[in-house]
Design a protein around this motif. Structure first.
Motif, short mmCIF file in Angstrom:
data_model
loop_
_atom_site.label_atom_id
_atom_site.label_comp_id
_atom_site.label_asym_id
_atom_site.label_seq_id
_atom_site.Cartn_x
_atom_site.Cartn_y
_atom_site.Cartn_z
N ARG A 1 -2.90 -7.96 -6.62
CA ARG A 1 -4.02 -7.84 -7.56
C ARG A 1 -5.01 -6.79 -7.09
NH1 ARG A 1 -6.53 -13.42 -8.43
NH2 ARG A 1 -7.01 -13.06 -6.23
N ALA A 2 -5.28 -6.75 -5.80
CA ALA A 2 -6.22 -5.76 -5.26
C ALA A 2 -5.70 -4.34 -5.45
CB ALA A 2 -6.47 -6.04 -3.77
N LEU A 3 -4.38 -4.18 -5.42
CA LEU A 3 -3.77 -2.86 -5.58
C LEU A 3 -3.38 -2.57 -7.02
CD1 LEU A 3 -1.46 -2.92 -2.42
CD2 LEU A 3 -3.50 -1.48 -2.74
N ASN A 4 -3.67 -3.53 -7.91
CA ASN A 4 -3.34 -3.40 -9.33
C ASN A 4 -1.84 -3.19 -9.53
OD1 ASN A 4 -4.13 -3.44 -12.05
ND2 ASN A 4 -4.17 -1.21 -12.16
N GLN B 1 0.84 -1.20 0.00
CA GLN B 1 0.00 0.00 0.00
C GLN B 1 0.88 1.25 0.00
OE1 GLN B 1 -2.30 -0.79 3.49
NE2 GLN B 1 -3.66 -2.24 2.46
N PRO C 1 -2.99 -12.01 -4.06
CA PRO C 1 -4.25 -11.32 -3.74
C PRO C 1 -4.04 -9.86 -3.35
CG PRO C 1 -4.27 -13.50 -2.79
CD PRO C 1 -2.88 -13.29 -3.31
N VAL C 2 -2.97 -9.57 -2.61
CA VAL C 2 -2.67 -8.19 -2.21
C VAL C 2 -2.28 -7.37 -3.43
CG1 VAL C 2 -1.06 -6.72 -0.94
CG2 VAL C 2 -1.99 -8.79 0.14
#
Length: 286
Positions: A55-58, A6, A52-53
């Protein structure tokens, strides 16, 4: 890891591997504060936790896989076998002609002895090293040790279709500086061919196992058509002035807070890392 990514997404430009290849080949510009995210070995936890992390943040990422290991789960990494066998053995100690007696009485003893043995393996020629590991595991094992090798080719293909770059990490993960030049050629060219067979096309990148390389390794990689070679040396890379066949990287761990991450990505921070790493290496050599 989520907090690290992030923070990285907010403060840096995370780029795809093909963009870096294009920058080296044609001089195409990269954005300011460009960062490449890479993972070695293709352990299953990449799919379970990291992707998954990301991919969620592109955020794009590259996964380096030893191409002989997928779908061959008995071919686990030697250090996992050695560590697991050492921790589960009922033997009180192990004796080696070069290492002497290594205690296995407590868990702390076992972990310390495992580190000593792992470092010893890295000092040997690859064939000799694997014979030594097999012998130690045979002497210590009181039960069959099963270690997970890598993601399967089906899982890797699915990740590739979702945008993860799958790169070569050799075929069988030997230290390139501990095998013959012919074996280096076979490891590099063979891994490229296996990747092409499984995923449809070659991609001219490699991560040297454990980051080990020398001038000959880079020359062989270049002859095999490799454009980018990744080491484990600490530091930043400046496209246009660095050698693309021995790129530096910055390692992150579970203890790397966003504040530490910020420091390690700065020029001053990486300089401090290099000084600290050099001091550790000198202490180990004594």
């Amino acid at each position: 890891f989520a907090r690290q990514m992030q923070w990285l997404a907010k403060h840096y430009q995370v780029v795809e591997m093909p963009s870096v290849v294009e920058a080296v080949v044609s001089g195409a510009p990269l954005p300011r504060r460009a960062v490449l995210i890479t993972f070695d070995d293709a352990y299953p936890d990449f799919l379970e936790h990291a992707w998954p992390v990301l991919r969620a943040l592109n955020l794009p990422a590259t996964l380096f896989v030893p191409t002989a290991f997928p779908d061959q789960q008995e071919s686990g990494f030697w250090w996992d076998r050695l560590y697991a066998t050492t921790l589960t053995s009922t033997e009180p100690e192990i004796t080696d002609i070069l290492l002497g007696r290594l205690s296995l009485h407590t868990r702390q003893d076992r972990e310390h002895s495992a580190r000593i043995m792992q470092n010893h393996v890295k000092s040997l020629q690859h064939t000799e090293a694997m014979i030594w590991v097999n012998d130690v595991c045979r002497r210590l094992a009181n039960q069959e040790i099963v270690t997970s090798a890598t993601l399967s080719w089906e899982e890797l293909k699915s990740l590739s279709e979702e945008g993860v770059t799958i790169g070569s990490h050799s075929r069988t993960h030997p230290l390139m500086t501990r095998i013959s030049n012919e074996q280096v050629r076979e490891e590099i060219s063979g891994s490229q061919q296996e990747r092409e067979n499984k995923l449809g096309k070659k991609f001219p990148i490699i991560c040297y196992p454990a980051g080990a390389y020398n001038e000959t390794t880079c020359s062989i990689a270049k002859d095999a058509g490799i454009v980018l070679g990744f080491s484990a040396k600490l530091g930043h890379n400046h496209i246009g002035s660095c050698d693309p066949l021995c790129l530096r990287r910055i390692n992150m761990t579970q203890r790397t807070t966003p504040m530490v991450l910020r420091g390690r990505l700065s020029r001053l921070g990486i300089y401090a890392d290099i000084v600290r790493h050099t001091a550790k290496q000198r202490l180990r050599s004594h």
